[in-house]
Write a protein that holds these residues in place. Structure first.
Motif, mmCIF file in Angstrom:
data_model
loop_
_atom_site.group_PDB
_atom_site.id
_atom_site.type_symbol
_atom_site.label_atom_id
_atom_site.label_comp_id
_atom_site.label_asym_id
_atom_site.label_seq_id
_atom_site.Cartn_x
_atom_site.Cartn_y
_atom_site.Cartn_z
ATOM 1 N N SER A 96 -35.375 -8.267 -57.819
ATOM 2 C CA SER A 96 -36.559 -8.177 -58.464
ATOM 3 C C SER A 96 -37.456 -9.034 -57.844
ATOM 4 N N ASN A 120 -43.761 -7.965 -56.810
ATOM 5 C CA ASN A 120 -44.438 -7.640 -57.903
ATOM 6 C C ASN A 120 -43.446 -6.706 -58.842
ATOM 7 N N SER A 121 -42.623 -7.475 -59.423
ATOM 8 C CA SER A 121 -41.728 -6.336 -60.345
ATOM 9 C C SER A 121 -41.224 -7.429 -61.529
ATOM 10 N N THR A 122 -40.898 -6.485 -62.570
ATOM 11 C CA THR A 122 -40.583 -7.005 -63.960
ATOM 12 C C THR A 122 -39.013 -7.116 -64.355
ATOM 13 N N GLU A 141 -43.012 -2.103 -62.095
ATOM 14 C CA GLU A 141 -43.797 -2.775 -61.050
ATOM 15 C C GLU A 141 -45.211 -2.815 -61.542
ATOM 16 N N ARG A 179 -46.918 -4.954 -63.125
ATOM 17 C CA ARG A 179 -47.192 -5.609 -64.268
ATOM 18 C C ARG A 179 -46.633 -7.019 -64.361
ATOM 19 N N ALA A 180 -45.935 -7.730 -63.267
ATOM 20 C CA ALA A 180 -45.428 -8.722 -63.124
ATOM 21 C C ALA A 180 -46.669 -9.855 -63.091
ATOM 22 N N ASP A 181 -45.979 -11.001 -62.767
ATOM 23 C CA ASP A 181 -47.017 -12.075 -62.528
ATOM 24 C C ASP A 181 -47.696 -12.244 -61.134
#
Length: 334
Positions: free
Chosen positions: A263, A266-268, A308, A310-312
């Motif tokens: 993960s 850019n992965s949730t 994807e 929507r991550a930090d």
């Protein structure tokens, strides 16, 4: 990120392709397409096929420069392209740091033969050096990373046919269902691959015969990334890996272990983002996959939520100076 088109569009373009002048080789047409694409005038594949999209882009360029509009890239049009329109392929020995028409043509020949560098952009950087060395090694000529007459002759003489003799197919990189598909909406763009929502640590296999041309961290959101160059201009991309087990230059076959699901970037949540590109244009992988979709693996509780973009944002790190284009390629365009 290159714009994507459906596979059917390629077939349509090929069927109605306008014959090129006798002296316009496929590599020359590809160099023209690469230059026009860099100017955001050409939206098709850099595939060396002079079809209506290429002719239209040339006409638009000519009109914007006040040139006679005929859709043919003659001497005046080449000069107006600046460094992207010169020098001719074979007029010099190309080396690291060079740029121009001949470099883009060389990159097309390397892609078609399955050596890399993944994109024809006219810039002779580290990925192109490595691709030239692989081509030289395969041809049994001196391996020095310099693209001179012997290297060009080996690429032209052993080049692939203009199109596959049958349908192109890839093995599934992991055993699991497809979650988000190709073209799924994101905040301001469309998904350029497919996601396999499988558990962390699942082994990832190469989708087909090819050469690893990138194995490292991508700073544009892909995280730990592997890119494999196949023949006929195809590349496969494997993103968000927890760890990488292949290396640049490894000759892989279908099923060769290249890493493990993770993960990163850019992965949730743990999943494999898998892309297929033809001449660096993303296409839908699903119709090209060989086996049927397997049942959802036990232990996966990801559900149907997007994995994807929507991550930090801090997970997308700034690339170091001198990073190549694959290391800088953006997954989530904001």
């Amino acid at each position: 990120m290159r714009p994507f088109r459906a596979v059917g569009a390629l077939a349509l373009i090929a069927l109605v392709a306008i014959p090129a002048p006798a002296n316009a080789s496929r590599e020359s047409v590809a160099a023209l397409q690469a230059g026009l694409q860099a100017l955001q005038l050409y939206q098709g594949y850099v595939d060396g096929i002079r079809g209506p999209l290429t002719r239209r882009a040339v006409s638009t360029f000519q009109q914007s420069r006040g040139l006679p509009v005929d859709g043919i890239a003659g001497p005046q049009t080449r000069r107006a392209l600046g460094w992207r329109g010169k020098p001719a392929l074979g007029s010099r020995v190309m080396q690291s740091g060079d740029r121009g028409w001949d470099v883009a043509a060389l990159q097309f020949l390397l892609q078609r033969a399955g050596h890399g560098p993944g994109r024809a952009d006219g810039l002779f950087g580290p990925l192109t050096v490595a691709a030239v060395e692989r081509a030289q090694s395969a041809a049994g000529v001196g391996v020095d990373g310099l693209a001179g007459p012997l290297t060009l002759d080996s690429l032209r003489g052993g080049s692939s046919p203009e199109s596959p003799t049958g349908p192109v197919r890839f093995l599934r990189p992991v055993a699991g269902p497809i979650g988000d598909g190709f073209g799924a909406p994101r905040s301001d763009h469309l998904h350029t691959g497919v996601d396999f929502p499988v558990p962390y640590g699942t082994q990832v296999g190469a989708a087909g015969v090819g050469t690893t041309i990138y194995a490292g961290y991508n700073y544009g959101g892909y995280g730990n990334l592997v890119v494999i160059q196949h023949r006929l201009g195809y590349t496969t991309w494997y993103a968000h890996l927890s760890s990488i087990t292949t290396w640049v230059g490894e000759q892989v076959a279908g099923g060769t272990r290249i890493g493990y699901v993770g993960s990163t970037g850019n992965s949730t949540g743990p999943h494999l983002h898998f892309e297929v590109r033809r001449y660096d244009t993303p296409i839908d992988p699903a119709p090209l996959l060989l086996s049927s979709i397997a049942a959802r693996p036990l232990g996966s509780d990801i559900g149907d939520r997007p994995l994807e973009c929507r991550a930090d944002p801090q997970k997308t790190r700034k690339p170091p100076p001198g990073a190549d284009w694959i290391a800088r390629e953006r997954l989530c365009i904001r």
